[in-house]
Design a protein around this motif. Sequence first.
Motif, PDB file in Angstrom:
ATOM      1  N   UNK A 304      56.303 -66.580  25.214  1.00  0.00           N
ATOM      2  CA  UNK A 304      57.164 -67.738  25.459  1.00  0.00           C
ATOM      3  C   UNK A 304      57.520 -67.937  26.924  1.00  0.00           C
ATOM      4  N   UNK A 305      57.432 -66.896  27.743  1.00  0.00           N
ATOM      5  CA  UNK A 305      57.822 -67.027  29.138  1.00  0.00           C
ATOM      6  C   UNK A 305      57.193 -65.909  29.964  1.00  0.00           C
ATOM      7  N   UNK A 306      57.144 -66.125  31.273  1.00  0.00           N
ATOM      8  CA  UNK A 306      56.647 -65.115  32.206  1.00  0.00           C
ATOM      9  C   UNK A 306      57.736 -64.829  33.228  1.00  0.00           C
ATOM     10  N   UNK A 307      58.027 -63.564  33.409  1.00  0.00           N
ATOM     11  CA  UNK A 307      58.971 -63.158  34.445  1.00  0.00           C
ATOM     12  C   UNK A 307      58.163 -62.901  35.717  1.00  0.00           C
ATOM     13  N   UNK A 308      58.541 -63.561  36.803  1.00  0.00           N
ATOM     14  CA  UNK A 308      57.792 -63.443  38.055  1.00  0.00           C
ATOM     15  C   UNK A 308      58.715 -62.996  39.177  1.00  0.00           C
ATOM     16  N   UNK A 309      58.113 -62.379  40.187  1.00  0.00           N
ATOM     17  CA  UNK A 309      58.842 -62.029  41.394  1.00  0.00           C
ATOM     18  C   UNK A 309      58.290 -62.840  42.560  1.00  0.00           C
ATOM     19  N   UNK A 310      59.179 -63.216  43.456  1.00  0.00           N
ATOM     20  CA  UNK A 310      58.775 -63.996  44.626  1.00  0.00           C
ATOM     21  C   UNK A 310      58.124 -63.074  45.648  1.00  0.00           C
ATOM     22  N   UNK A 311      57.086 -63.586  46.317  1.00  0.00           N
ATOM     23  CA  UNK A 311      56.333 -62.793  47.283  1.00  0.00           C
ATOM     24  C   UNK A 311      56.394 -63.433  48.667  1.00  0.00           C
ATOM     25  N   UNK A 312      56.139 -62.652  49.666  1.00  0.00           N
ATOM     26  CA  UNK A 312      55.888 -63.147  51.016  1.00  0.00           C
ATOM     27  C   UNK A 312      54.614 -62.480  51.501  1.00  0.00           C
ATOM     28  N   UNK A 313      54.062 -62.963  52.593  1.00  0.00           N
ATOM     29  CA  UNK A 313      52.786 -62.432  53.061  1.00  0.00           C
ATOM     30  C   UNK A 313      52.969 -61.509  54.258  1.00  0.00           C
ATOM     31  N   UNK A 314      52.282 -60.367  54.205  1.00  0.00           N
ATOM     32  CA  UNK A 314      52.329 -59.403  55.290  1.00  0.00           C
ATOM     33  C   UNK A 314      51.076 -59.431  56.124  1.00  0.00           C
ATOM     34  N   UNK A 315      50.648 -58.265  56.571  1.00  0.00           N
ATOM     35  CA  UNK A 315      49.471 -58.155  57.427  1.00  0.00           C
ATOM     36  C   UNK A 315      48.185 -58.326  56.608  1.00  0.00           C
ATOM     37  N   UNK A 316      47.095 -58.739  57.243  1.00  0.00           N
ATOM     38  CA  UNK A 316      45.827 -58.911  56.532  1.00  0.00           C
ATOM     39  C   UNK A 316      45.303 -57.587  55.963  1.00  0.00           C
ATOM     40  N   UNK A 317      44.620 -57.676  54.803  1.00  0.00           N
ATOM     41  CA  UNK A 317      43.989 -56.498  54.222  1.00  0.00           C
ATOM     42  C   UNK A 317      42.564 -56.371  54.742  1.00  0.00           C
ATOM     43  N   UNK A 318      41.772 -55.482  54.112  1.00  0.00           N
ATOM     44  CA  UNK A 318      40.406 -55.239  54.593  1.00  0.00           C
ATOM     45  C   UNK A 318      39.497 -56.449  54.442  1.00  0.00           C
ATOM     46  N   UNK A 319      39.876 -57.401  53.588  1.00  0.00           N
ATOM     47  CA  UNK A 319      39.088 -58.625  53.414  1.00  0.00           C
ATOM     48  C   UNK A 319      39.592 -59.765  54.295  1.00  0.00           C
ATOM     49  N   UNK A 320      40.629 -59.499  55.063  1.00  0.00           N
ATOM     50  CA  UNK A 320      41.151 -60.523  55.954  1.00  0.00           C
ATOM     51  C   UNK A 320      42.241 -61.394  55.353  1.00  0.00           C
ATOM     52  N   UNK A 321      42.574 -61.160  54.066  1.00  0.00           N
ATOM     53  CA  UNK A 321      43.640 -61.936  53.430  1.00  0.00           C
ATOM     54  C   UNK A 321      44.966 -61.201  53.598  1.00  0.00           C
ATOM     55  N   UNK A 322      46.019 -61.938  53.855  1.00  0.00           N
ATOM     56  CA  UNK A 322      47.321 -61.323  54.077  1.00  0.00           C
ATOM     57  C   UNK A 322      47.859 -60.733  52.775  1.00  0.00           C
ATOM     58  N   UNK A 323      48.407 -59.546  52.869  1.00  0.00           N
ATOM     59  CA  UNK A 323      48.888 -58.822  51.691  1.00  0.00           C
ATOM     60  C   UNK A 323      50.178 -59.446  51.151  1.00  0.00           C
ATOM     61  N   UNK A 324      50.260 -59.627  49.823  1.00  0.00           N
ATOM     62  CA  UNK A 324      51.516 -60.106  49.248  1.00  0.00           C
ATOM     63  C   UNK A 324      52.551 -58.988  49.190  1.00  0.00           C
ATOM     64  N   UNK A 325      53.780 -59.294  49.592  1.00  0.00           N
ATOM     65  CA  UNK A 325      54.863 -58.316  49.602  1.00  0.00           C
ATOM     66  C   UNK A 325      56.020 -58.863  48.771  1.00  0.00           C
ATOM     67  N   UNK A 326      56.581 -58.001  47.933  1.00  0.00           N
ATOM     68  CA  UNK A 326      57.661 -58.416  47.039  1.00  0.00           C
ATOM     69  C   UNK A 326      58.932 -58.776  47.807  1.00  0.00           C
ATOM     70  N   UNK A 327      59.547 -59.881  47.384  1.00  0.00           N
ATOM     71  CA  UNK A 327      60.861 -60.255  47.859  1.00  0.00           C
ATOM     72  C   UNK A 327      61.853 -60.030  46.716  1.00  0.00           C
TER      73      UNK A 327
END
Length: 335
Positions: A304-327
């Motif tokens: 019926x629902x999804x509990x989510x956490x808000x993220x922010x972006x940190x430094x790039x990972x090995x693929x060049x995409x910025x890592x999501x960090x929990x807020x």
Amino acid sequence: MPSGTAPCKAECPAHIPVQGYIKLASLGRYTEALELIKKENPFPAVCGRICNKRCETECTRGAVDEAVAIDEVKRFIADHDLHEATRFVPKLCNQIGRPYTEKIAVIGAGPAGLSCAYYLANMGYENVTVFDKNEVPGGMLTLGIPSFRLEKDVVNAEIEVLKEMGVHFQCGVEIGKDLTIDQLREQGYKGFYLAIGAQKSAPIGIPGEELPGVYGGVDFLRAVNLGEQPAVGKRCAVIGGGNVAIDVARAAVRRGADVTLLYRRSREEMPAADEEVAEAEAEGVKFRFLCAPVEILGEKGKATAIKVETMTLGEPDEKGRRRPIEVPGLSLIHI
């Protein structure tokens, strides 16, 4: 990049000689262009519809005005394979000038298995049999990509070329269950190519994903392609940012759902093709970025629902995409 190699060819995963078939097409020599393409890629009509066009990204014409529409040209050429009268069926190509008689078993009728069978037949192996546990050949081309992106008659037409080359198919046969490798050896098979693929959805590892109404992306698309009626409800949440997630979202829209796609990074970080994302948006899919699911909630035996956490972006990972960090902080999305 290899010295002297055109950037478009170097960037193509199949290393198809782009300049060569573009030139042949410009001269109206479409069959020769198709022959040149199929030396490196036996399924150009399929790729003309789902390719990510990396060749166009590297096209040097783009520095002048815009890239050559390489994929559209390839698709035009390859569509000659869809009609029996203009279909290109390669001739025997080996050093001895006569067929090989050894029996070869290809396990799996997805892109890898079909490609193996194609090139074996082209080399002159006249006793190639492709086994697949599904009732139809094609693997993820048939069962993993929805028809609005890849029409099934296109896949079937290119498989027909293999049949005309002498490749045999036994579908609905699971090797290791219905038949074993030892039994195939007893039947005279001398060579084996294992191309069983990866047709299982990866779990996301959160509580509640076992609830009824929660599907893995690959499982959902398989059910849709087999003509089944997976229930999605009035509202549907899709978790992920790749092409499979986009396909699932668009398929759910076609089943009448109000769809929201959840992705833990930003729009710029999405691995899905820009064209696919734009088409999903045009079809009504909503996007919610920088949120990651932590739990799927349910009532009366259904999600019926999804509990989510808000993220922010940190430094790039090995693929060049910025890592999501929990807020800190959680929110609910009802489905």
